[in-house]
Scaffold this motif. Sequence first.
Motif, PDB file in Angstrom:
ATOM      1  N   ALA A 223     -37.060 -44.040  26.942  1.00  0.00           N
ATOM      2  CA  ALA A 223     -36.560 -42.787  25.521  1.00  0.00           C
ATOM      3  C   ALA A 223     -37.160 -43.627  24.274  1.00  0.00           C
ATOM      4  N   ALA A 224     -36.455 -45.020  24.173  1.00  0.00           N
ATOM      5  CA  ALA A 224     -36.617 -45.178  23.314  1.00  0.00           C
ATOM      6  C   ALA A 224     -37.945 -45.581  22.497  1.00  0.00           C
ATOM      7  N   VAL A 225     -38.421 -46.307  24.072  1.00  0.00           N
ATOM      8  CA  VAL A 225     -39.520 -45.908  23.517  1.00  0.00           C
ATOM      9  C   VAL A 225     -40.624 -45.007  22.826  1.00  0.00           C
ATOM     10  N   LEU A 226     -40.624 -43.726  23.211  1.00  0.00           N
ATOM     11  CA  LEU A 226     -41.343 -42.802  23.144  1.00  0.00           C
ATOM     12  C   LEU A 226     -40.798 -42.326  22.054  1.00  0.00           C
ATOM     13  N   LEU A 227     -39.663 -42.136  21.858  1.00  0.00           N
ATOM     14  CA  LEU A 227     -38.793 -41.947  20.680  1.00  0.00           C
ATOM     15  C   LEU A 227     -39.337 -43.263  19.342  1.00  0.00           C
ATOM     16  N   THR A 228     -38.923 -43.959  19.434  1.00  0.00           N
ATOM     17  CA  THR A 228     -39.764 -44.819  18.496  1.00  0.00           C
ATOM     18  C   THR A 228     -41.895 -45.105  18.332  1.00  0.00           C
ATOM     19  N   SER A 229     -41.886 -44.597  19.158  1.00  0.00           N
ATOM     20  CA  SER A 229     -43.041 -44.731  19.266  1.00  0.00           C
ATOM     21  C   SER A 229     -43.726 -43.059  18.418  1.00  0.00           C
ATOM     22  N   ARG A 230     -42.843 -42.198  18.733  1.00  0.00           N
ATOM     23  CA  ARG A 230     -43.267 -40.945  18.536  1.00  0.00           C
ATOM     24  C   ARG A 230     -42.912 -41.308  16.251  1.00  0.00           C
ATOM     25  N   LEU A 231     -41.871 -40.990  16.237  1.00  0.00           N
ATOM     26  CA  LEU A 231     -41.504 -41.732  14.861  1.00  0.00           C
ATOM     27  C   LEU A 231     -41.935 -43.009  14.063  1.00  0.00           C
ATOM     28  N   GLY A 232     -42.522 -43.873  14.598  1.00  0.00           N
ATOM     29  CA  GLY A 232     -43.402 -45.041  14.119  1.00  0.00           C
ATOM     30  C   GLY A 232     -42.631 -46.176  13.150  1.00  0.00           C
ATOM     31  N   SER A 233     -40.954 -45.848  13.515  1.00  0.00           N
ATOM     32  CA  SER A 233     -40.081 -46.625  12.759  1.00  0.00           C
ATOM     33  C   SER A 233     -39.544 -47.223  13.176  1.00  0.00           C
ATOM     34  N   THR A 234     -38.073 -47.713  13.064  1.00  0.00           N
ATOM     35  CA  THR A 234     -36.817 -47.639  13.772  1.00  0.00           C
ATOM     36  C   THR A 234     -36.069 -48.057  12.520  1.00  0.00           C
ATOM     37  N   ARG A 235     -34.464 -47.263  12.599  1.00  0.00           N
ATOM     38  CA  ARG A 235     -33.194 -47.474  11.900  1.00  0.00           C
ATOM     39  C   ARG A 235     -32.315 -47.833  13.063  1.00  0.00           C
ATOM     40  N   PRO A 236     -30.995 -48.137  12.831  1.00  0.00           N
ATOM     41  CA  PRO A 236     -30.366 -48.172  13.456  1.00  0.00           C
ATOM     42  C   PRO A 236     -29.620 -47.146  13.363  1.00  0.00           C
ATOM     43  N   SER A 237     -30.050 -46.449  12.931  1.00  0.00           N
ATOM     44  CA  SER A 237     -29.230 -44.937  13.415  1.00  0.00           C
ATOM     45  C   SER A 237     -30.292 -43.878  14.380  1.00  0.00           C
ATOM     46  N   ILE A 238     -31.244 -44.497  14.476  1.00  0.00           N
ATOM     47  CA  ILE A 238     -31.895 -43.850  15.229  1.00  0.00           C
ATOM     48  C   ILE A 238     -31.226 -42.995  16.691  1.00  0.00           C
ATOM     49  N   ALA A 239     -31.625 -41.460  16.622  1.00  0.00           N
ATOM     50  CA  ALA A 239     -31.304 -41.324  18.115  1.00  0.00           C
ATOM     51  C   ALA A 239     -29.351 -40.697  18.404  1.00  0.00           C
ATOM     52  N   GLN A 240     -29.125 -41.034  16.966  1.00  0.00           N
ATOM     53  CA  GLN A 240     -27.419 -41.043  16.779  1.00  0.00           C
ATOM     54  C   GLN A 240     -26.755 -39.489  17.036  1.00  0.00           C
ATOM     55  N   GLY A 241     -25.867 -39.487  17.865  1.00  0.00           N
ATOM     56  CA  GLY A 241     -25.363 -38.466  19.098  1.00  0.00           C
ATOM     57  C   GLY A 241     -25.870 -37.729  19.726  1.00  0.00           C
ATOM     58  N   TRP A 242     -27.292 -38.697  19.966  1.00  0.00           N
ATOM     59  CA  TRP A 242     -28.051 -37.604  22.003  1.00  0.00           C
ATOM     60  C   TRP A 242     -27.013 -37.905  22.646  1.00  0.00           C
ATOM     61  N   GLU A 243     -26.144 -38.463  22.429  1.00  0.00           N
ATOM     62  CA  GLU A 243     -25.576 -38.874  23.820  1.00  0.00           C
ATOM     63  C   GLU A 243     -24.980 -37.619  23.905  1.00  0.00           C
ATOM     64  N   LEU A 244     -24.115 -36.788  23.281  1.00  0.00           N
ATOM     65  CA  LEU A 244     -23.703 -35.251  23.138  1.00  0.00           C
ATOM     66  C   LEU A 244     -24.520 -34.401  23.632  1.00  0.00           C
ATOM     67  N   GLU A 245     -26.132 -33.778  23.531  1.00  0.00           N
ATOM     68  CA  GLU A 245     -26.533 -33.686  23.506  1.00  0.00           C
ATOM     69  C   GLU A 245     -27.240 -33.398  25.236  1.00  0.00           C
ATOM     70  N   ILE A 246     -27.652 -34.947  25.293  1.00  0.00           N
ATOM     71  CA  ILE A 246     -28.162 -34.941  26.784  1.00  0.00           C
ATOM     72  C   ILE A 246     -27.386 -34.650  27.938  1.00  0.00           C
ATOM     73  N   ILE A 247     -26.035 -35.145  27.368  1.00  0.00           N
ATOM     74  CA  ILE A 247     -24.973 -34.233  28.445  1.00  0.00           C
ATOM     75  C   ILE A 247     -24.232 -32.906  28.568  1.00  0.00           C
ATOM     76  N   SER A 248     -24.910 -32.409  27.362  1.00  0.00           N
ATOM     77  CA  SER A 248     -25.143 -30.896  27.631  1.00  0.00           C
ATOM     78  C   SER A 248     -26.332 -30.490  27.833  1.00  0.00           C
ATOM     79  N   MET A 249     -27.210 -30.718  28.382  1.00  0.00           N
ATOM     80  CA  MET A 249     -28.162 -30.775  28.935  1.00  0.00           C
ATOM     81  C   MET A 249     -27.802 -30.895  30.837  1.00  0.00           C
ATOM     82  N   VAL A 250     -27.377 -32.000  30.817  1.00  0.00           N
ATOM     83  CA  VAL A 250     -27.070 -31.880  31.851  1.00  0.00           C
ATOM     84  C   VAL A 250     -25.776 -30.510  32.869  1.00  0.00           C
TER      85      VAL A 250
END
Length: 320
Positions: A223-250
């Motif tokens: 997922a990091a490969v896909l997201l970084t590729s889509r954004l074209g950049s890296t920063r330490p705040s990338i995907a902030q808060g995604w853990e709750l969204e992913i658990i919500s999906m499950v």
Amino acid sequence: MQRFKSLLRWESMLALVLVIEFVSFASLSPYFLDVWTLSDATFNFTERAVIALPLALLIIAGEIDISVAAIIALSSVAMGLAAAAGIQTPGLVAIGLGTGLAAGMVNGALVTLGRVPSIVATIGTMTLFRGLAYAVLGDRVLKEYPESFSVFGQGYAAGPLSIELSLLIVLAVVFGLFLHVTRWGRTIYALGANPTAAKWSGVPVDRYRFALFAVTGLCSGLAAVLLTSRLGSTRPSIAQGWELEIISMVILGGVSVWGGKGTIPGVLLAAVVLGFVNFGLGLLNVPGIVMSIIVGALLITVVAIPVIAERWWGPARRLS
């Protein structure tokens, strides 16, 4: 068989919700049903769903991983530093996947060898991995990626079908067959339903748990490969808060938070439902805080329905 039928009913409900979404948003926005608009909408859930698939297996087995979003950040930072050093696309993909796998193995070792409860272990590593990302980059943003790297997050396999969505479909089929057809999948259900009985039956419980954490970390690296590729950049705040969204999906997909129950089709449907809810509301210029309230209310309702149903109709079924 009864459990399987009930899960099918849950998936049918999710499918009905998805149809209602499409009808509602199509009537409110003339742009919603455009094929390229729908293609863009899939980016709202594909990267998260890539992690939700193995996380579903982990939760069915009675464990959880809260650190998945932090693993994305750590993997993205590793790829960003490698790109700045001149590493090309194949090496960057290997570094992203390898970092995710290593982080997942750390989680697995803490749970199986250190005997740390998974929620405690992964909250700790969530802070650790995200902290490492901030310690290395600080406020910097890394953008020195080769042009070919963008194909993973921005490319299309055929027409409006993105590479991300194609990859998600393949992974859903693989995880679905593994969980619902193979002996290992049945063992994962047994681990979540009764880990003690599974252990006394000769199941290598710790080996299964370690492997599930490792695979979850590997998919977080993907997922990091896909997201970084889509954004074209890296920063330490990338995907902030995604853990709750992913658990919500499950959880929305029908996976029990107590383990032992859930299906891959349900998780995939839930990912699509949540993705199109967020995209449709965004298309209507609904504020982000309102989106969060709607998704939160939906999640609470989903968790409450089975409990209420069991409380009201469970005793009647047992007496009949």
